[in-house]
Design a protein around this motif. Sequence first.
Motif, mmCIF file in Angstrom:
data_model
loop_
_atom_site.group_PDB
_atom_site.id
_atom_site.type_symbol
_atom_site.label_atom_id
_atom_site.label_comp_id
_atom_site.label_asym_id
_atom_site.label_seq_id
_atom_site.Cartn_x
_atom_site.Cartn_y
_atom_site.Cartn_z
ATOM 1 N N ILE B 11 0.885 -1.228 0.069
ATOM 2 C CA ILE B 11 -0.085 -0.098 -0.055
ATOM 3 C C ILE B 11 0.850 1.240 -0.039
ATOM 4 C CG2 ILE B 11 -1.951 -0.856 1.179
ATOM 5 C CD1 ILE B 11 -1.360 0.313 3.685
ATOM 6 N N ASP B 57 -4.359 3.348 6.622
ATOM 7 C CA ASP B 57 -5.455 2.729 7.136
ATOM 8 C C ASP B 57 -6.548 3.321 7.672
ATOM 9 O OD1 ASP B 57 -3.929 0.325 6.973
ATOM 10 O OD2 ASP B 57 -3.420 -0.076 8.920
ATOM 11 N N LYS B 59 -7.035 6.738 6.700
ATOM 12 C CA LYS B 59 -7.709 7.340 5.574
ATOM 13 C C LYS B 59 -8.713 6.366 4.792
ATOM 14 C CE LYS B 59 -6.354 9.075 1.117
ATOM 15 N NZ LYS B 59 -5.467 8.881 0.135
ATOM 16 N N ASN B 60 -8.468 5.150 4.558
ATOM 17 C CA ASN B 60 -9.021 4.381 3.808
ATOM 18 C C ASN B 60 -10.189 3.506 4.813
ATOM 19 O OD1 ASN B 60 -8.297 4.647 1.171
ATOM 20 N ND2 ASN B 60 -6.219 4.018 2.174
ATOM 21 N N LYS B 61 -10.097 3.738 6.064
ATOM 22 C CA LYS B 61 -10.940 3.083 7.052
ATOM 23 C C LYS B 61 -10.987 1.560 7.146
ATOM 24 C CE LYS B 61 -14.550 6.837 6.535
ATOM 25 N NZ LYS B 61 -15.597 7.022 6.066
ATOM 26 N N THR B 62 -9.706 0.975 6.717
ATOM 27 C CA THR B 62 -9.637 -0.336 6.423
ATOM 28 C C THR B 62 -10.019 -0.970 7.898
ATOM 29 O OG1 THR B 62 -7.315 -0.169 6.336
ATOM 30 C CG2 THR B 62 -8.124 -0.244 4.157
ATOM 31 N N ASP B 63 -9.802 -0.387 8.853
ATOM 32 C CA ASP B 63 -9.801 -1.308 10.138
ATOM 33 C C ASP B 63 -11.270 -1.934 10.147
ATOM 34 O OD1 ASP B 63 -7.781 -1.069 11.787
ATOM 35 O OD2 ASP B 63 -8.071 1.320 12.047
ATOM 36 N N VAL B 64 -12.181 -1.324 9.613
ATOM 37 C CA VAL B 64 -13.537 -1.899 9.290
ATOM 38 C C VAL B 64 -13.640 -3.188 8.540
ATOM 39 C CG1 VAL B 64 -15.903 -1.555 8.494
ATOM 40 C CG2 VAL B 64 -14.893 0.422 9.567
ATOM 41 N N MET B 65 -12.968 -3.094 7.499
ATOM 42 C CA MET B 65 -12.721 -4.110 6.485
ATOM 43 C C MET B 65 -12.143 -5.301 7.404
ATOM 44 S SD MET B 65 -10.486 -5.390 4.007
ATOM 45 C CE MET B 65 -9.158 -4.250 3.911
ATOM 46 N N PHE B 66 -10.998 -4.879 7.753
ATOM 47 C CA PHE B 66 -10.043 -6.159 8.444
ATOM 48 C C PHE B 66 -10.836 -6.638 9.567
ATOM 49 C CE2 PHE B 66 -6.324 -3.956 6.401
ATOM 50 C CZ PHE B 66 -5.933 -4.942 5.757
ATOM 51 N N ASN B 67 -11.442 -5.941 10.344
ATOM 52 C CA ASN B 67 -12.295 -6.683 11.734
ATOM 53 C C ASN B 67 -13.561 -7.314 10.920
ATOM 54 O OD1 ASN B 67 -11.001 -5.880 14.098
ATOM 55 N ND2 ASN B 67 -10.748 -4.229 13.113
ATOM 56 N N PHE B 216 -15.896 -0.006 16.022
ATOM 57 C CA PHE B 216 -15.825 0.580 14.572
ATOM 58 C C PHE B 216 -16.979 0.917 14.098
ATOM 59 C CE2 PHE B 216 -12.002 -2.070 15.477
ATOM 60 C CZ PHE B 216 -10.968 -1.027 15.290
#
Lengths: 292, 216
Positions: B11, B57, B59-67, B216
Motif C-alpha cells: 500500500i 489504514d 484514511k481508507n477506514k480499512t480497520d472496518v474491513m479487516f475486522n 468501529f
Amino acid sequence: MTPLLEIKNLRKNYTAFSLKDISFTLERGFIMGFIGPNGAGKSTTIKLILNLIKKDGGEIKIFGKDNIKNEREVKNKIGFVLDESYYYEDVTLLEMKNIVAPFYKEWDDEVFHRHLKNFNLPAEKKIKELSKGMKMKYSLAIALSHHADLLIMDEPTSGLDPLVRSELLDILTELIQDENKGVLFSTHITSDLDKVADYVALIRDGEIVLNDSKDDILERHGLVKGPKEILKQLDSDNVIGVRENRYGFEALVRDKNRVLKRFKEGVMTEKPTLDDILIYYTGRNRHAELGI
Amino acid sequence: MLNLVFKDFIIQKKSVLFALLYIVFFMFAFQSIGQAMYPASVTAFSYILGMGAFALDDKNKTDVMFNCLPVKRSLLVTSKYVSVILFAAFGTLCYGLLRQILVLAQFPLQIAPVDGQGLISVLVSICIMSGISYPLIFKLGYVKAKVVNFVLIFAVVAGLPYVLNKLIQDPGKEGILGAFQNLPETTVRLLLIGGALVLLLVSRFVSVKMYEKREF
C-alpha cells in the motif's frame, strides 16, 4: 437444520440511542430484508453481528455458534458488503484481492475472476478509479469468492443508480438458488426488497416492530381509504397510521380482514407496498403519535 | 501474518521510494554526524513507513474491513510491530546498497557503513518509538493519536539525551549508569537489545488490549 443467523434479546446502549432487546432469525435459503429509517439501528445490529462493536446483552448465533467465541470460524463463511468501500484506494483490484484472499480458508480465485468478468471490473484498475456502483460490485465479488453461506449487506444500494441496483438484485436471486445460503439485506430503499426478500424485519428506534414473511405482511396489512366519518369507527388497535386529506383518509391497518368484515361498504382496501409499511410504521403519521 | 506485513509495503509503494530518497538526502545533508548517519536515516525511514501504514489504514477506514475478516485482532496488532522491524531491515539493506553505489561511483561523501553498533541503535530506536506510539494509535486511531504521539516522541528524543547527560555529568552518581560503565561492551549491548525488545513486547501487549476494546 440450524438457522444461519439467530439473534436473541440483543442490546446495545449509547447515550442518545439504544438497541432494545431485538430478536430475529434468518433460516437457510432465504433473503431477509432488514428495513428501517436512517438511525433506527440497522447498521448497529450489523456491526454487532460482525463484532465491530461490543454488545451490552443478548445473544448472536451464526450457523448455530456464538459469533464471538467462534469468530474466525463463522467469519470464514460470511460475505459482507458494507455501505461504503473500506478498501485501500490506491491499490489495484487484484492487489486488494491478494491482501484479502489469504484470510479465507476456501478462497476461490476462479470464482473471483469469473465475478470480475461478469461485473465488467478491470482487475488492473485502482480502486479509487472505480465508480460507486463498481466499488459495490467489487465488494460483492470479494464477498462471493470464498463460498460464504451468509451474505450480510448493509445499505449496499444507497446512492446507486437503478440499473446497478437491479443487477445486484439479480445476483442475489441467483445466489439464493443454493438453499444452504442466506442473505441479510439492510436497506431503507424498500423497493429493492419487493422483488427479492422472503422475510422482512422492520426496526424503529432500536426496536423490532415487525418481523414476518414479506408475503404474509403484505397480505395481512391493508391500506384503507374512505371518508373521515369512518376513521373514528376503525378499531384503534388495528390502525398503524393515518393520513388525512380534505376528502377523507388513508390508513394502514394490521388486519385488513377485520376492516372488510366490519365495513361492507364505504371503504376501499388496497395491498400496501413495503414502502407504505415502512412509512406508516415509522413516519410522523403513526397512530400512536396521532393519538386517535 | 505475512500477508498483513507485505500489505504494509504494497500500500506504500510510492512512500517507500520517497523514504529511500530521504536516506539519500540524509547521506548528502548530514555529512557531519558521522557514525550516526546510518541509524538516524534508517530509523527515520522505518518510522515514516510505519506511521504511513497507519495513516493509510485511517484514511481508507480499512480497520472496518479487516475486522470483518476471519482474523484475530491480536494478529492485526502484531503485524504492525513486525512491519516496522521489517521496514528497518529493508531500510538497512537499501542503505547498504546505496552506500556501495555511492562509494563505487567515488562520490566525495563520508557515508558511515552499516555496523553492529548502528544496527543496535536502529533496533533500540524503533523499539522505543514504536513502543511509545503504537498503543495510542491502536486505542485512538492514527489521526487522534497524532498530536499526543508527536509530543511523546519529541519528549523522548529531546529529553533522553538531556537526562543521560545529567547522569553522566553528575560525578556523585554511580547508580545504573555507573554500573553500565563498568560492564563489558557486549553485555551492555545485550542489555540494550533486551530492554528494547521487552519494551516492544509490553507495548504490543498493551496495544492488543486497547485494540480489542475498540469499536468501529
